[in-house]
Design a protein around this motif. Structure first.
Motif, PDB file in Angstrom:
ATOM      1  N   HIS A   1       0.863  -1.176   0.000  1.00 12.14           N
ATOM      2  CA  HIS A   1       0.000   0.000   0.000  1.00 12.14           C
ATOM      3  C   HIS A   1       0.905   1.234   0.000  1.00 12.14           C
ATOM      4  O   HIS A   1       1.518   1.564   1.015  1.00 12.14           O
ATOM      5  CB  HIS A   1      -0.915   0.006   1.228  1.00 12.14           C
TER       6      HIS A   1
ATOM      7  N   CYS B   1      -2.050   8.170  -4.739  1.00 14.32           N
ATOM      8  CA  CYS B   1      -2.814   7.304  -3.840  1.00 14.32           C
ATOM      9  C   CYS B   1      -3.455   8.115  -2.714  1.00 14.32           C
ATOM     10  O   CYS B   1      -4.598   7.849  -2.317  1.00 14.32           O
ATOM     11  CB  CYS B   1      -1.911   6.212  -3.271  1.00 14.32           C
ATOM     12  N   GLN B   2      -2.737   9.092  -2.200  1.00 18.32           N
ATOM     13  CA  GLN B   2      -3.301   9.949  -1.156  1.00 18.32           C
ATOM     14  C   GLN B   2      -4.493  10.736  -1.691  1.00 18.32           C
ATOM     15  O   GLN B   2      -5.545  10.829  -1.027  1.00 18.32           O
ATOM     16  CB  GLN B   2      -2.219  10.895  -0.628  1.00 18.32           C
TER      17      GLN B   2
ATOM     18  N   HIS C   1      -7.503   8.413  -2.050  1.00 21.00           N
ATOM     19  CA  HIS C   1      -8.197   8.215  -0.776  1.00 21.00           C
ATOM     20  C   HIS C   1      -9.060   9.435  -0.444  1.00 21.00           C
ATOM     21  O   HIS C   1     -10.180   9.297   0.068  1.00 21.00           O
ATOM     22  CB  HIS C   1      -7.195   7.966   0.347  1.00 21.00           C
TER      23      HIS C   1
ATOM     24  N   ASP D   1      -5.057  -1.266  -2.773  1.00 17.66           N
ATOM     25  CA  ASP D   1      -4.462  -0.378  -3.777  1.00 17.66           C
ATOM     26  C   ASP D   1      -4.653  -0.871  -5.215  1.00 17.66           C
ATOM     27  O   ASP D   1      -4.325  -0.156  -6.153  1.00 17.66           O
ATOM     28  CB  ASP D   1      -2.958  -0.240  -3.523  1.00 17.66           C
TER      29      ASP D   1
ATOM     30  N   LEU E   1      -7.211   1.343  -6.835  1.00 18.08           N
ATOM     31  CA  LEU E   1      -7.460   2.575  -6.099  1.00 18.08           C
ATOM     32  C   LEU E   1      -7.594   3.778  -7.025  1.00 18.08           C
ATOM     33  O   LEU E   1      -8.550   4.560  -6.918  1.00 18.08           O
ATOM     34  CB  LEU E   1      -6.326   2.804  -5.090  1.00 18.08           C
ATOM     35  N   LEU E   2      -6.651   3.958  -7.945  1.00 15.46           N
ATOM     36  CA  LEU E   2      -6.708   5.117  -8.836  1.00 15.46           C
ATOM     37  C   LEU E   2      -7.906   5.044  -9.777  1.00 15.46           C
ATOM     38  O   LEU E   2      -8.568   6.057 -10.033  1.00 15.46           O
ATOM     39  CB  LEU E   2      -5.415   5.237  -9.644  1.00 15.46           C
TER      40      LEU E   2
END
Length: 262
Positions: free
Chosen positions: A118, A192-193, A196, A209, A212-213
Motif C-alpha cells: 500500500h 494514492c493519497q 483516498h 491499492d 485505487l486510482l
C-alpha cells in the motif's frame, strides 16, 4: 468441487477455531467482481487471544503469520494459503479493534499505518470498509451501513493535505535536482493519497491499492508518470497535482461547508 462447496468447507473450518466468533468473505469475491483467477479473501473475527497455531494445525499448505506478523496495527497478521488448488488469504481481525475503529470512524477519527503493498499506507478505517463491503459467512461480525459523514469530511481533508505536502516537497527538492526516482515515487504516493481523499469525499469505501486510482477516477496519472523524464520532472509533478486537484474539487463540491451529511 464447486466454489460454494469449497467456500462452505473453508468457512466451517475457520469458524471452528478457538476464539473465532465470525468469518467473513471480502475482496472481489464478496463484491461480485472476481475473475477466474482471483484469490479468496477471508477474515476471521476473534475475541480475546487468538493462537495462529490452531490455524496451522488444520494442515493447509502455505504461510501462517504470528499475531502482529504483518507489522502490527489494525492489520495484525494472517495467512497466505493454497486450499484445494485455490489461493486463499486469511486475515486476523481483532473484534475489540474493529469495534473501536467503527466508533472512531463515526467521529471522523482515524490513523494512517504503513502496510506492505500500500504505497500511501492504510487508513485504520480500512477494517471498517471491509465490514461494509464484505459478506458474513459464519457467526456474527459487526454491521456497518453508511459511510460516516464526519469521516467523509475529515478523511478528504487529511488525505488531500498529505498529498499536497508530498507533491510540494517533490517540486521544491527533487525535481530541481533531476531526482527521477524520488519524483516518480512522490507522484505515485500523492496519487494514492489524493485517491483516498476523493473516495472519502464521495463516501465510497475502498480496501486495497489494486484499483485505487481507477476507483477514484485518477487513472490518467498513469500517463503522467509514463511520460516523466529527467527533463520533464517539474512538469510531471505539476500535471499530476492539477489532475488530482480537479478530481478532488468535483468530489468535495457536495460536502463543502458540511452541507452534505449523506
Amino acid at each position: 468441487m464447486t466454489d460454494d462447496t469449497f467456500l462452505n468447507g473453508v468457512a466451517d473450518a475457520l469458524a471452528a477455531l478457538p476464539a473465532v466468533e465470525g468469518v467473513a468473505l471480502g475482496g472481489s469475491r464478496a463484491q461480485g467482481t472476481a475473475g477466474a483467477d482471483s484469490d479468496w479473501d477471508l477474515a476471521i473475527y476473534y475475541r480475546g487471544a487468538f493462537d495462529p497455531d490452531h490455524l496451522r494445525a488444520i494442515g493447509w499448505e502455505g504461510e501462517v503469520s504470528a499475531i502482529g506478523g504483518w507489522g502490527g496495527g489494525v492489520f495484525n497478521g494472517g495467512a497466505w494459503l493454497t486450499i484445494e488448488g485455490r489461493r486463499v488469504d486469511v486475515h486476523y481481525r481483532d473484534l475489540d479493534v474493529a469495534e473501536a475503529e467503527i466508533a472512531r470512524a463515526q467521529r471522523g477519527e482515524f490513523d494512517v499505518e504503513p502496510l506492505m503493498f500500500h504505497l500511501a499506507g492504510i487508513p485504520t478505517y480500512l477494517i471498517v470498509a471491509e465490514l461494509a463491503l464484505g459478506r458474513t459467512l459464519r457467526g456474527e461480525v459487526p454491521a456497518v451501513d453508511d459511510y460516516p459523514a464526519a469521516l467523509r469530511r475529515s478523511a478528504a481533508a487529511r488525505w488531500s493535505q498529505m498529498a499536497e505536502l508530498t507533491l510540494g516537497y517533490a517540486a521544491a527538492n527533487h525535481a530541481p535536482r533531476g531526482m527521477v526516482t524520488q519524483c516518480v515515487g512522490s507522484i505515485a504516493i500523492a496519487a494514492c493519497q489524493f485517491a483516498h481523499a476523493v473516495l472519502a469525499a464521495e463516501g465510497t469505501w475502498t480496501t486495497n491499492d489494486k484499483r485505487l486510482l481507477h476507483a477514484a477516477g485518477l487513472q490518467e496519472i498513469d500517463a503522467v508518470i509514463a511520460a516523466a523524464g529527467d527533463d520533464a520532472l517539474a512538469e510531471a509533478v505539476a500535471r499530476a497535482g492539477a489532475l488530482a486537484r480537479a478530481r478532488l474539487e468535483s468530489a468535495t463540491a457536495r460536502i463543502a461547508g458540511g452541507t452534505d451529511a449523506a
